[in-house]
Structure formats: structure tokens, C-alpha cells
Design a protein around this motif. Structure first.
Motif, PDB file in Angstrom:
ATOM      1  N   THR A 219       0.804  -1.275   0.185  1.00 40.60           N
ATOM      2  CA  THR A 219      -0.554  -0.466  -0.268  1.00 40.60           C
ATOM      3  C   THR A 219       0.767   1.244   0.025  1.00 40.60           C
ATOM      4  O   THR A 219       2.297   1.256   0.655  1.00 40.60           O
ATOM      5  N   ASN A 220       0.109   2.539  -0.721  1.00 39.04           N
ATOM      6  CA  ASN A 220       1.509   3.526  -0.695  1.00 39.04           C
ATOM      7  C   ASN A 220      -0.144   4.874  -0.312  1.00 39.04           C
ATOM      8  O   ASN A 220      -0.267   4.871  -1.533  1.00 39.04           O
ATOM      9  N   TRP A 221       0.607   5.749   0.937  1.00 40.71           N
ATOM     10  CA  TRP A 221      -0.494   6.418   1.344  1.00 40.71           C
ATOM     11  C   TRP A 221      -2.287   6.064   0.773  1.00 40.71           C
ATOM     12  O   TRP A 221      -3.660   6.671   0.436  1.00 40.71           O
ATOM     13  N   PHE A 222      -2.065   4.499   2.266  1.00 43.37           N
ATOM     14  CA  PHE A 222      -3.874   4.191   2.339  1.00 43.37           C
ATOM     15  C   PHE A 222      -4.366   4.318   3.322  1.00 43.37           C
ATOM     16  O   PHE A 222      -5.689   4.953   3.295  1.00 43.37           O
ATOM     17  N   PHE A 223      -3.835   4.646   4.339  1.00 49.54           N
ATOM     18  CA  PHE A 223      -4.297   3.848   5.805  1.00 49.54           C
ATOM     19  C   PHE A 223      -4.346   5.417   6.252  1.00 49.54           C
ATOM     20  O   PHE A 223      -5.157   5.800   6.974  1.00 49.54           O
ATOM     21  N   MET A 224      -3.840   6.711   5.741  1.00 47.80           N
ATOM     22  CA  MET A 224      -4.400   7.863   6.102  1.00 47.80           C
ATOM     23  C   MET A 224      -5.431   8.478   5.349  1.00 47.80           C
ATOM     24  O   MET A 224      -5.614  10.022   6.035  1.00 47.80           O
TER      25      MET A 224
ATOM     26  N   GLU B 179       3.253   6.408   4.314  1.00 47.65           N
ATOM     27  CA  GLU B 179       2.161   7.191   5.126  1.00 47.65           C
ATOM     28  C   GLU B 179       2.524   8.136   5.229  1.00 47.65           C
ATOM     29  O   GLU B 179       4.041   8.817   5.890  1.00 47.65           O
ATOM     30  N   SER B 180       2.113   9.843   4.967  1.00 48.23           N
ATOM     31  CA  SER B 180       2.228  10.784   5.276  1.00 48.23           C
ATOM     32  C   SER B 180       2.064  10.902   7.091  1.00 48.23           C
ATOM     33  O   SER B 180       0.492  10.853   6.964  1.00 48.23           O
TER      34      SER B 180
END
Length: 238
Positions: free
Chosen positions: A123-128, A156-157
Motif C-alpha cells: 500500500t502507498n498513502w492508503f491508511f492516512m 504514509e504521510s
């Protein structure tokens, strides 16, 4: 029921916001500096993955395929999932020369996968874009989908945003890194024999260097998690 409806409404709003973004690196990164960041970002992220030669990979939030190509060049098979149809179409067109990718247009929160069917979930920038409850729910699903000793990679950011293009109405959760690790440690699922539980071990965590160099931002954080079997009593220590 109200909480479930609220989460569903949030996902629908997020999907509608992404529909307006360009099917381009700038649109995916929400950053007008994408020309300076994208190639180095992809190379760096891919370098942090475990060996994936011959593995089954599930990519969540695959977008236009910035990472899909690199995953599929080594993995046995990649399932690329995104809830924006135009992104998946761009991904499919870009990777038309590769025959080991399945493309799925669906919200990951509604996705159905077989138990133990993935060796790596990327995943890339998903849970944010998920609140804590939704994050725990998805992490539990990942534990079911992963093979034993399989890995989850996420970036994540943290702390604050990193792009300069905004999703105007969607809620973003800029957590502290420690908050993510608490979430990873909080989720377990029972093993098939009900004698123990599966959980995550944090194998590695590090900032993304290209964001530090180009944007003076050390809050793009990556994690590599591994699904492990542990005695249920050990979870009481977390």
C-alpha cells in the motif's frame, strides 16, 4: 450502525474527490513537484521491499501503476486494486505488455480475498484516509489474506501533509508514527486451530529520503510488517 454509515459516507466522498484528480504522477502524488520526486520516490520505495521473486502480490490503491510495473516485473502475479476506474484503465494500458496482473475496480474496504492468498500486500498513502476503527478493520483483513510470514508494506504521510494539491473535502489522518505502530500492535486474529493468534511484527521503519532532500520533509514514513503466529497471552503485553 451510525459509525458504519459514517465510514461508508467518508469513503464515497473520498472516491468522488479522487475522480477529479488527473491520471498522472502529479495527480497520484498530489504534488506539483512530481517531476522532481516521482522516479526517485518509486525507486526508493521499491528498494525497501523484501525479495518478491515468484510471490503473489496484492497492491491496494494501485492508481495508475507507478508501482505496479515494478512489482509485476518480479512477482509471480499481482492483483492491482483501485476504486477509480480511470486510474485502473491507465494502469492496464501502461502495463499491457505484462500478462501477470489482474485489475480490480473496487473499494478496498469492500474487497473479498481468499485466506492466505497473498505473500506481500503493498500500500502507498492508503491508511492516512482511514480513521482508527477502519484502519484496525482493514489490518485484520490483511492478516487473513496474508500467508504466514508474509509481509505488508505501507508508506504514509505523518504529522502533516506532504503535497501541495489538496483533496478539498476528504478527511486525511496525519498520525504520528507512534500512533501507527500502536495500531499495528493492537490487531490480532485467531489462528485456524484457535490455539494462538496472528499479529504483526514491525520489521523495519524509515523515512523516505527523497522527500527529505527535495521538500525538507522527514515525515514520509514507511513500514514493513510481517504476519507472525504468537501465543494469545503475549498480546496482553501490548
Amino acid at each position: 450502525m451510525d459509525t458504519l454509515q459514517s465510514a461508508s459516507d467518508d469513503r464515497a466522498l473520498l472516491q468522488s474527490e479522487w475522480q477529479f484528480q488527473d491520471a498522472s504522477p502529479q495527480g497520484m502524488m498530489l504534488n506539483t513537484l512530481s517531476n522532481e520526486l516521482s522516479d526517485g520516490d518509486v525507486s526508493e520505495i521499491i528498494s525497501y521491499l523484501p525479495e518478491i521473486e515468484g510471490l503473489e502480490v496484492l497492491e491496494l490503491g494501485a492508481g495508475i501503476g507507478r508501482f505496479t510495473t515494478h512489482l509485476a516485473q518480479k512477482a509471480r502475479h499481482v492483483t492491482a486494486v483501485d476504486f477509480v476506474d480511470k486510474f485502473i484503465k491507465k494502469n492496464q494500458k501502461s502495463n499491457s505488455c505484462l500478462d501477470n496482473i489482474d485489475y480490480v475496480v473496487d473499494d478496498v474496504m469492500n474487497l473479498k480475498m481468499s485466506p492466505n492468498s497473498a505473500d506481500l500486500i503493498f500500500t502507498n498513502w492508503f491508511f492516512m484516509y482511514l480513521d482508527n476503527e477502519s484502519t484496525r478493520c482493514l489490518l485484520a483483513k490483511l492478516l487473513y489474506w496474508l500467508s504466514l510470514n508474509g509481509h505488508v508494506f505501507l508508506r504514509e504521510s505523518c504529522v502533516h501533509g506532504s503535497g501541495n494539491i489538496s483533496l478539498r473535502k476528504a478527511t486525511t489522518y496525519y498520525r504520528e508514527p507512534n500512533d501507527y505502530e500502536a495500531l499495528f500492535n493492537s490487531v490480532t486474529v485467531p489462528t485456524e486451530d484457535k490455539q494462538a493468534v496472528y499479529g504483526f511484527n514491525v520489521i523495519a521503519s524509515r523515512p523516505v529520503e527523497i522527500y527529505r532532500k527535495v521538500m525538507n520533509n522527514s515525515n514520509q514514513i514507511t513500514w514493513l510488517l510481517q504476519k507472525v503466529r504468537r501465543d494469545a497471552s503475549s498480546t496482553l503485553e501490548h
